[in-house]
Design a protein around this motif. Structure first.
Motif, PDB file in Angstrom:
ATOM      1  N   MET A   1       0.824  -1.214   0.000  1.00 51.07           N
ATOM      2  CA  MET A   1       0.000   0.000   0.000  1.00 51.07           C
ATOM      3  C   MET A   1       0.855   1.259   0.000  1.00 51.07           C
ATOM      4  SD  MET A   1      -2.946   1.024   2.749  1.00 51.07           S
ATOM      5  CE  MET A   1      -3.873   2.541   2.584  1.00 51.07           C
ATOM      6  N   PHE A   2       1.973   1.220   0.761  1.00 54.67           N
ATOM      7  CA  PHE A   2       2.854   2.381   0.863  1.00 54.67           C
ATOM      8  C   PHE A   2       4.255   2.008   0.407  1.00 54.67           C
ATOM      9  CE2 PHE A   2      -0.252   2.744   4.347  1.00 54.67           C
ATOM     10  CZ  PHE A   2      -0.916   3.879   3.917  1.00 54.67           C
ATOM     11  N   ASN A   3       4.950   2.935  -0.195  1.00 57.99           N
ATOM     12  CA  ASN A   3       6.323   2.701  -0.623  1.00 57.99           C
ATOM     13  C   ASN A   3       7.268   2.752   0.566  1.00 57.99           C
ATOM     14  OD1 ASN A   3       5.547   2.560  -3.312  1.00 57.99           O
ATOM     15  ND2 ASN A   3       5.665   4.783  -3.548  1.00 57.99           N
ATOM     16  N   ASN A   4       8.139   1.756   0.669  1.00 58.08           N
ATOM     17  CA  ASN A   4       9.094   1.737   1.773  1.00 58.08           C
ATOM     18  C   ASN A   4      10.090   2.884   1.687  1.00 58.08           C
ATOM     19  OD1 ASN A   4       8.003  -0.549   2.939  1.00 58.08           O
ATOM     20  ND2 ASN A   4       9.253  -1.944   1.697  1.00 58.08           N
ATOM     21  N   GLU A   5      10.336   3.346   0.478  1.00 53.93           N
ATOM     22  CA  GLU A   5      11.350   4.379   0.269  1.00 53.93           C
ATOM     23  C   GLU A   5      11.049   5.666   1.030  1.00 53.93           C
ATOM     24  OE1 GLU A   5      11.572   4.921  -3.928  1.00 53.93           O
ATOM     25  OE2 GLU A   5      12.416   2.946  -4.316  1.00 53.93           O
ATOM     26  N   ASN A   6       9.797   6.048   1.069  1.00 49.70           N
ATOM     27  CA  ASN A   6       9.478   7.328   1.702  1.00 49.70           C
ATOM     28  C   ASN A   6       8.697   7.171   3.006  1.00 49.70           C
ATOM     29  OD1 ASN A   6       7.017   6.545   0.792  1.00 49.70           O
ATOM     30  ND2 ASN A   6       6.578   8.406  -0.394  1.00 49.70           N
ATOM     31  N   SER A   7       8.624   5.931   3.525  1.00 48.95           N
ATOM     32  CA  SER A   7       7.826   5.711   4.741  1.00 48.95           C
ATOM     33  C   SER A   7       8.368   6.489   5.937  1.00 48.95           C
ATOM     34  CB  SER A   7       7.754   4.222   5.071  1.00 48.95           C
ATOM     35  OG  SER A   7       9.040   3.699   5.328  1.00 48.95           O
ATOM     36  N   LEU A   8       9.711   6.526   6.071  1.00 41.56           N
ATOM     37  CA  LEU A   8      10.306   7.250   7.188  1.00 41.56           C
ATOM     38  C   LEU A   8      10.030   8.744   7.074  1.00 41.56           C
ATOM     39  CD1 LEU A   8      12.002   7.153   9.743  1.00 41.56           C
ATOM     40  CD2 LEU A   8      14.053   7.331   8.329  1.00 41.56           C
ATOM     41  N   GLU A   9      10.126   9.256   5.857  1.00 40.15           N
ATOM     42  CA  GLU A   9       9.864  10.679   5.626  1.00 40.15           C
ATOM     43  C   GLU A   9       8.408  11.025   5.951  1.00 40.15           C
ATOM     44  OE1 GLU A   9       9.863  13.883   1.918  1.00 40.15           O
ATOM     45  OE2 GLU A   9      10.981  11.996   1.755  1.00 40.15           O
ATOM     46  N   VAL A  10       7.495  10.145   5.564  1.00 41.92           N
ATOM     47  CA  VAL A  10       6.080  10.367   5.840  1.00 41.92           C
ATOM     48  C   VAL A  10       5.816  10.341   7.346  1.00 41.92           C
ATOM     49  CG1 VAL A  10       3.755   9.403   5.572  1.00 41.92           C
ATOM     50  CG2 VAL A  10       5.310   9.473   3.620  1.00 41.92           C
ATOM     51  N   LYS A  11       6.396   9.373   8.038  1.00 40.20           N
ATOM     52  CA  LYS A  11       6.212   9.274   9.496  1.00 40.20           C
ATOM     53  C   LYS A  11       6.743  10.517  10.200  1.00 40.20           C
ATOM     54  CE  LYS A  11       6.846   5.473  11.753  1.00 40.20           C
ATOM     55  NZ  LYS A  11       7.433   4.221  12.303  1.00 40.20           N
ATOM     56  N   ASP A  12       7.916  10.967   9.793  1.00 38.80           N
ATOM     57  CA  ASP A  12       8.499  12.162  10.406  1.00 38.80           C
ATOM     58  C   ASP A  12       7.624  13.385  10.166  1.00 38.80           C
ATOM     59  OD1 ASP A  12      10.616  10.727  11.368  1.00 38.80           O
ATOM     60  OD2 ASP A  12      12.026  11.327   9.798  1.00 38.80           O
ATOM     61  N   LYS A  13       7.068  13.483   8.965  1.00 35.97           N
ATOM     62  CA  LYS A  13       6.197  14.603   8.634  1.00 35.97           C
ATOM     63  C   LYS A  13       4.937  14.584   9.489  1.00 35.97           C
ATOM     64  CE  LYS A  13       4.635  18.059   6.067  1.00 35.97           C
ATOM     65  NZ  LYS A  13       5.177  19.431   6.228  1.00 35.97           N
ATOM     66  N   ILE A  14       4.359  13.402   9.651  1.00 39.74           N
ATOM     67  CA  ILE A  14       3.163  13.270  10.497  1.00 39.74           C
ATOM     68  C   ILE A  14       3.480  13.644  11.939  1.00 39.74           C
ATOM     69  CG2 ILE A  14       1.521  11.621  11.466  1.00 39.74           C
ATOM     70  CD1 ILE A  14       1.677  10.097   8.784  1.00 39.74           C
ATOM     71  N   LEU A  15       4.613  13.156  12.445  1.00 39.37           N
ATOM     72  CA  LEU A  15       5.009  13.461  13.825  1.00 39.37           C
ATOM     73  C   LEU A  15       5.195  14.960  14.034  1.00 39.37           C
ATOM     74  CD1 LEU A  15       7.540  10.605  14.655  1.00 39.37           C
ATOM     75  CD2 LEU A  15       5.474  11.156  15.959  1.00 39.37           C
ATOM     76  N   LYS A  16       5.886  15.598  13.108  1.00 42.74           N
ATOM     77  CA  LYS A  16       6.149  17.024  13.235  1.00 42.74           C
ATOM     78  C   LYS A  16       4.860  17.834  13.231  1.00 42.74           C
ATOM     79  CE  LYS A  16       8.515  20.960  11.140  1.00 42.74           C
ATOM     80  NZ  LYS A  16       7.301  21.803  11.319  1.00 42.74           N
ATOM     81  N   GLU A  17       3.995  17.548  12.272  1.00 41.41           N
ATOM     82  CA  GLU A  17       2.752  18.308  12.176  1.00 41.41           C
ATOM     83  C   GLU A  17       1.834  18.013  13.355  1.00 41.41           C
ATOM     84  OE1 GLU A  17       2.305  20.675  10.156  1.00 41.41           O
ATOM     85  OE2 GLU A  17       4.044  20.297   8.886  1.00 41.41           O
ATOM     86  N   ALA A  18       1.845  16.770  13.822  1.00 40.05           N
ATOM     87  CA  ALA A  18       1.033  16.409  14.984  1.00 40.05           C
ATOM     88  C   ALA A  18       1.503  17.162  16.225  1.00 40.05           C
ATOM     89  CB  ALA A  18       1.093  14.902  15.227  1.00 40.05           C
ATOM     90  N   GLN A  19       2.809  17.233  16.410  1.00 43.92           N
ATOM     91  CA  GLN A  19       3.338  17.958  17.558  1.00 43.92           C
ATOM     92  C   GLN A  19       2.929  19.426  17.516  1.00 43.92           C
ATOM     93  OE1 GLN A  19       7.407  17.234  18.721  1.00 43.92           O
ATOM     94  NE2 GLN A  19       7.706  19.346  19.338  1.00 43.92           N
ATOM     95  N   ASP A  20       3.048  20.050  16.343  1.00 45.12           N
ATOM     96  CA  ASP A  20       2.656  21.457  16.218  1.00 45.12           C
ATOM     97  C   ASP A  20       1.184  21.653  16.544  1.00 45.12           C
ATOM     98  OD1 ASP A  20       5.222  22.062  15.448  1.00 45.12           O
ATOM     99  OD2 ASP A  20       4.782  22.184  13.308  1.00 45.12           O
ATOM    100  N   LEU A  21       0.352  20.734  16.082  1.00 46.76           N
ATOM    101  CA  LEU A  21      -1.085  20.851  16.330  1.00 46.76           C
ATOM    102  C   LEU A  21      -1.422  20.593  17.802  1.00 46.76           C
ATOM    103  CD1 LEU A  21      -2.499  19.101  13.139  1.00 46.76           C
ATOM    104  CD2 LEU A  21      -2.828  21.495  13.782  1.00 46.76           C
ATOM    105  N   PHE A  22      -0.758  19.611  18.417  1.00 52.59           N
ATOM    106  CA  PHE A  22      -1.005  19.339  19.833  1.00 52.59           C
ATOM    107  C   PHE A  22      -0.611  20.541  20.685  1.00 52.59           C
ATOM    108  CE2 PHE A  22      -0.504  14.586  18.890  1.00 52.59           C
ATOM    109  CZ  PHE A  22      -1.874  14.373  18.890  1.00 52.59           C
ATOM    110  N   ILE A  23       0.496  21.188  20.330  1.00 53.41           N
ATOM    111  CA  ILE A  23       0.934  22.369  21.070  1.00 53.41           C
ATOM    112  C   ILE A  23      -0.067  23.501  20.892  1.00 53.41           C
ATOM    113  CG2 ILE A  23       2.692  24.199  21.128  1.00 53.41           C
ATOM    114  CD1 ILE A  23       4.769  22.036  20.491  1.00 53.41           C
ATOM    115  N   LYS A  24      -0.539  23.676  19.685  1.00 60.09           N
ATOM    116  CA  LYS A  24      -1.446  24.790  19.381  1.00 60.09           C
ATOM    117  C   LYS A  24      -2.850  24.561  19.924  1.00 60.09           C
ATOM    118  CE  LYS A  24      -3.341  27.420  15.485  1.00 60.09           C
ATOM    119  NZ  LYS A  24      -3.396  27.531  13.995  1.00 60.09           N
ATOM    120  N   ASN A  25      -3.386  23.341  19.736  1.00 59.51           N
ATOM    121  CA  ASN A  25      -4.795  23.088  20.027  1.00 59.51           C
ATOM    122  C   ASN A  25      -5.046  22.121  21.178  1.00 59.51           C
ATOM    123  OD1 ASN A  25      -5.462  24.679  17.733  1.00 59.51           O
ATOM    124  ND2 ASN A  25      -5.148  22.906  16.406  1.00 59.51           N
TER     125      ASN A  25
END
Length: 215
Positions: free
Chosen positions: A1-25
């Protein structure tokens, strides 16, 4: 379903944006859909990598708690002069809680929903040696007459409650005082100086003749 090549990049992006949103909201004010939108993914991808919003928040909290506990424990086991240590200790709490406000939110949530889990998280970071060291410092200062007779447990609880409370209940305070977040943050930054002064003055022995603390 997902490409292994960019899985780490996707996870890091989700983590970063989630942290920003948790801090804000906050935890409750942030949805998986919000995280997916901010990270350029979708709900299915967020759930694939992290299973739930709670698990995602937990990962972020664990990383922040590692940084937080190391800084605090390093400070209270340092060889700084006692009153300088107190000032550095309180400053570390305020500085870290401004940088990682999700810590206060998560602790408040865990105290209500999972106190045993929170206890285990703290225990695995071995706080006992650090607190034993500060207890020894307190006993030494009492023996030297630098501070009044002060139970170490009471002192630790006072520091923790005065530093954590403004961040745990920030939203409530802002609502009651009818002020925006930036004004409240200024208030808290100034409040740090008051907490340091209040704590040190409360430790100083009283002058029996004037019934005032010594300067």
């Amino acid at each position: 379903m997902f490409n292994n090549e960019n899985s780490l990049e996707v996870k890091d992006k989700i983590l970063k944006e989630a942290q920003d949103l948790f801090i804000k909201n906050g935890f409750k004010g942030t949805s998986v859909r919000d995280i997916a939108k901010a990270s350029g993914t979708n709900v299915a991808m967020v759930n694939y990598y992290f299973q739930s919003k709670y698990n995602l928040f937990e990962i972020i909290f664990e990383e922040a708690l590692d940084v937080f506990s190391k800084r605090i424990f390093d400070t209270i086991t340092s060889d700084l002069p006692f009153f300088e240590l107190i000032e550095s200790w309180i400053h570390a709490y305020y500085e870290l809680l401004f940088e990682y406000p999700q810590i206060a939110a998560f602790i408040l949530n865990e105290v209500s929903l999972n106190p045993e889990g929170l206890t285990q998280r703290i225990k695995k970071r071995n706080p006992y040696s650090s607190f034993s060291k500060i207890e020894e410092r307190i006993e030494d200062e009492i023996a030297k007459g630098t501070i009044r007779d002060t139970p170490a447990a009471d002192f630790l609880l006072n520091i923790l409650s005065m530093c954590m409370f403004p961040f745990m209940f920030g939203n409530l305070a802002m609502t009651l005082m009818e002020i925006p977040g930036n004004i409240y943050n200024e208030l808290i930054a100034n409040h740090e100086k008051y907490v340091i002064e209040f704590t040190i003055n409360a430790l100083k022995p009283c002058d029996n003749n004037t019934n005032k603390t010594t300067q």
